[in-house]
Design an enzyme around this catalytic site. Structure first.
Site, PDB file in Angstrom:
ATOM      1  N   ASP A 118       2.118  15.016   8.790  1.00  0.00           N
ATOM      2  CA  ASP A 118       3.132  15.930   9.322  1.00  0.00           C
ATOM      3  C   ASP A 118       3.897  15.228  10.429  1.00  0.00           C
ATOM      4  O   ASP A 118       3.306  14.836  11.440  1.00  0.00           O
ATOM      5  CB  ASP A 118       2.410  17.185   9.843  1.00  0.00           C
ATOM      6  CG  ASP A 118       3.356  18.221  10.440  1.00  0.00           C
ATOM      7  OD1 ASP A 118       4.583  18.075  10.311  1.00  0.00           O
ATOM      8  OD2 ASP A 118       2.832  19.192  11.037  1.00  0.00           O
ATOM      9  N   MET A 141      -0.601  24.908  16.804  1.00  0.00           N
ATOM     10  CA  MET A 141      -0.526  23.974  17.933  1.00  0.00           C
ATOM     11  C   MET A 141      -0.671  24.821  19.196  1.00  0.00           C
ATOM     12  O   MET A 141       0.273  24.999  19.975  1.00  0.00           O
ATOM     13  CB  MET A 141       0.803  23.214  17.886  1.00  0.00           C
ATOM     14  CG  MET A 141       0.811  22.141  16.794  1.00  0.00           C
ATOM     15  SD  MET A 141       2.464  21.619  16.334  1.00  0.00           S
ATOM     16  CE  MET A 141       2.855  22.921  15.164  1.00  0.00           C
ATOM     17  N   HIS A 187      -0.094  25.949  10.757  1.00  0.00           N
ATOM     18  CA  HIS A 187      -0.427  24.829  11.646  1.00  0.00           C
ATOM     19  C   HIS A 187      -0.406  25.334  13.086  1.00  0.00           C
ATOM     20  O   HIS A 187       0.658  25.550  13.657  1.00  0.00           O
ATOM     21  CB  HIS A 187       0.597  23.690  11.430  1.00  0.00           C
ATOM     22  CG  HIS A 187       0.373  22.508  12.320  1.00  0.00           C
ATOM     23  ND1 HIS A 187       1.319  21.514  12.484  1.00  0.00           N
ATOM     24  CD2 HIS A 187      -0.681  22.141  13.096  1.00  0.00           C
ATOM     25  CE1 HIS A 187       0.854  20.600  13.326  1.00  0.00           C
ATOM     26  NE2 HIS A 187      -0.349  20.957  13.719  1.00  0.00           N
ATOM     27  N   SER A 202       8.323  22.603   6.190  1.00  0.00           N
ATOM     28  CA  SER A 202       8.117  23.279   7.477  1.00  0.00           C
ATOM     29  C   SER A 202       9.333  24.132   7.799  1.00  0.00           C
ATOM     30  O   SER A 202      10.458  23.622   7.877  1.00  0.00           O
ATOM     31  CB  SER A 202       7.906  22.244   8.582  1.00  0.00           C
ATOM     32  OG  SER A 202       8.066  22.872   9.843  1.00  0.00           O
ATOM     33  N   ASP A 224       4.677  26.441  11.735  1.00  0.00           N
ATOM     34  CA  ASP A 224       4.273  25.797  12.985  1.00  0.00           C
ATOM     35  C   ASP A 224       4.190  26.809  14.112  1.00  0.00           C
ATOM     36  O   ASP A 224       5.208  27.313  14.587  1.00  0.00           O
ATOM     37  CB  ASP A 224       5.285  24.697  13.340  1.00  0.00           C
ATOM     38  CG  ASP A 224       5.185  23.512  12.406  1.00  0.00           C
ATOM     39  OD1 ASP A 224       4.092  22.927  12.304  1.00  0.00           O
ATOM     40  OD2 ASP A 224       6.198  23.183  11.747  1.00  0.00           O
ATOM     41  N   MET A 257      -1.511  13.857  12.307  1.00  0.00           N
ATOM     42  CA  MET A 257      -0.137  13.970  12.804  1.00  0.00           C
ATOM     43  C   MET A 257       0.525  12.585  12.835  1.00  0.00           C
ATOM     44  O   MET A 257      -0.044  11.626  13.369  1.00  0.00           O
ATOM     45  CB  MET A 257      -0.121  14.579  14.217  1.00  0.00           C
ATOM     46  CG  MET A 257      -0.514  16.041  14.286  1.00  0.00           C
ATOM     47  SD  MET A 257       0.529  17.154  13.294  1.00  0.00           S
ATOM     48  CE  MET A 257       2.165  16.882  14.018  1.00  0.00           C
ATOM     49  N   MET A 307       3.386  27.425  17.922  1.00  0.00           N
ATOM     50  CA  MET A 307       3.296  26.665  19.183  1.00  0.00           C
ATOM     51  C   MET A 307       3.294  27.627  20.361  1.00  0.00           C
ATOM     52  O   MET A 307       3.999  28.640  20.345  1.00  0.00           O
ATOM     53  CB  MET A 307       4.498  25.720  19.309  1.00  0.00           C
ATOM     54  CG  MET A 307       4.698  24.787  18.126  1.00  0.00           C
ATOM     55  SD  MET A 307       6.011  23.604  18.472  1.00  0.00           S
ATOM     56  CE  MET A 307       6.258  22.898  16.832  1.00  0.00           C
ATOM     57  N   HIS A 316       4.790  25.645   5.280  1.00  0.00           N
ATOM     58  CA  HIS A 316       4.130  25.176   6.499  1.00  0.00           C
ATOM     59  C   HIS A 316       4.736  25.924   7.691  1.00  0.00           C
ATOM     60  O   HIS A 316       5.938  25.861   7.937  1.00  0.00           O
ATOM     61  CB  HIS A 316       4.347  23.666   6.633  1.00  0.00           C
ATOM     62  CG  HIS A 316       3.661  23.029   7.793  1.00  0.00           C
ATOM     63  ND1 HIS A 316       2.354  22.604   7.757  1.00  0.00           N
ATOM     64  CD2 HIS A 316       4.110  22.717   9.038  1.00  0.00           C
ATOM     65  CE1 HIS A 316       2.021  22.058   8.908  1.00  0.00           C
ATOM     66  NE2 HIS A 316       3.079  22.124   9.717  1.00  0.00           N
TER      67      HIS A 316
HETATM   68  C1  DX5 Z   1       5.920  19.096  14.616  1.00  0.00           C
HETATM   69  C2  DX5 Z   1       5.547  20.053  13.516  1.00  0.00           C
HETATM   70  C3  DX5 Z   1       6.098  19.674  12.217  1.00  0.00           C
HETATM   71  C4  DX5 Z   1       7.599  19.607  12.128  1.00  0.00           C
HETATM   72  C5  DX5 Z   1       7.930  18.462  11.239  1.00  0.00           C
HETATM   73  O1  DX5 Z   1       5.080  19.263  15.701  1.00  0.00           O
HETATM   74  O2  DX5 Z   1       4.140  20.150  13.385  1.00  0.00           O
HETATM   75  O3  DX5 Z   1       5.574  20.480  11.165  1.00  0.00           O
HETATM   76  O4  DX5 Z   1       8.205  20.759  11.626  1.00  0.00           O
HETATM   77  O5  DX5 Z   1       9.302  18.269  11.245  1.00  0.00           O
HETATM   78  P1  DX5 Z   1       9.948  16.948  10.644  1.00  0.00           P
HETATM   79  O6  DX5 Z   1       9.584  16.895   9.192  1.00  0.00           O
HETATM   80  O7  DX5 Z   1      11.408  17.161  10.885  1.00  0.00           O
HETATM   81  O8  DX5 Z   1       9.386  15.802  11.416  1.00  0.00           O
HETATM   82 ZN    ZN Z   2       3.371  21.166  11.572  1.00  0.00          ZN
END
Ligand code: DX5
Ligand code: ZN
Length: 215
Positions: free
Chosen positions: A172, A65, A63, A7, A32, A134, A34, A30
């Protein structure tokens, strides 16, 4: 097939191109997304994903969110993302959306927050290429892996095996050299790791190590 998806949430956002160059051995990147509504945090959106698309040849695992997944997810598929993950909690018509993503040539994936049960969605597994369970509350990197998700991973793996095993199970959140063993044992095959990869001196070496631990 074991896959490691670093990520970039834990990467240096001011140097994304160089940071992508440190994970050449990854199976996918990956990303993210948000929106400060579905989750409290805010990261990046379509323009940055478009720039990332140009900066790497690695497959993109997006991903989302974000709210209004039905509206936004297809736009990420259109940018050339190999896989687009929407949250079940944010989709009005998950079956229609999954079919739309596949129709665009992207893999369709659906994510469940820790407190969302997998059972109501088992009949639609055939519509998905990947199910993301998750293992932290979505929103931030660096959180602790939730062991309470392990039984859900086992139930989901059993269900995908029963239907022929075509659906990847991704985890994740909090994945590191220790927790990946438990997640893999429960049946996960695709692993997102942010801090465990980018806090390592050699991120590519960390990817190789995680892959061999899970496999
Ligand atoms: C959190 C994200 C993850 C995050 C994971 O909401 O969806 O992808 O980057 O980070 P680590 O591996 O540090 O938990
Ligand atoms: Zn993620």
């Amino acid at each position: 097939m074991t896959a490691i998806h670093p990520s970039i949430l834990s990467a240096d956002f001011a140097n994304l191109e160089a940071e992508l160059g440190r994970i050449r051995g990854a199976d996918a990147v990956h990303v993210d997304v948000m929106d400060n509504h579905f989750v409290p945090n805010l990261t990046l959106g379509l323009p940055v994903v478009q720039a990332i698309r140009k900066a790497t040849d690695l497959p993109l695992d997006i991903h989302l969110m974000i709210d209004d997944a039905d509206v936004w997810a297809p736009q990420y598929a259109e940018l050339g993302a190999e896989s687009v993950t929407f949250h079940a909690e944010a989709a009005k018509a998950p079956v229609r959306l999954a079919r739309e993503l596949r129709g665009q040539g992207s893999k369709a994936a659906m994510a469940l927050k820790p407190a969302t049960a997998v059972e109501p969605y088992l009949d639609m597994l055939g519509e998905l290429d990947m199910l993301l369970l998750m293992t932290v509350e979505p929103g931030f990197g660096g959180q602790e892996f939730l062991d309470i998700i392990l039984p859900k991973i086992r139930r989901a793996r059993q269900a995908t095996n029963d239907m022929g095993g075509q659906v990847a199970i991704q985890v994740d959140g909090g994945i590191n050299a220790e927790t990946i063993l438990r997640a893999a044992d429960a049946g996960a095959d695709t692993f997102v790791a942010g801090s465990a990869v980018y806090s390592a001196e050699d991120p590519d070496e960390a990817i190789t190590q995680l892959r061999s631990l899970a496999g």
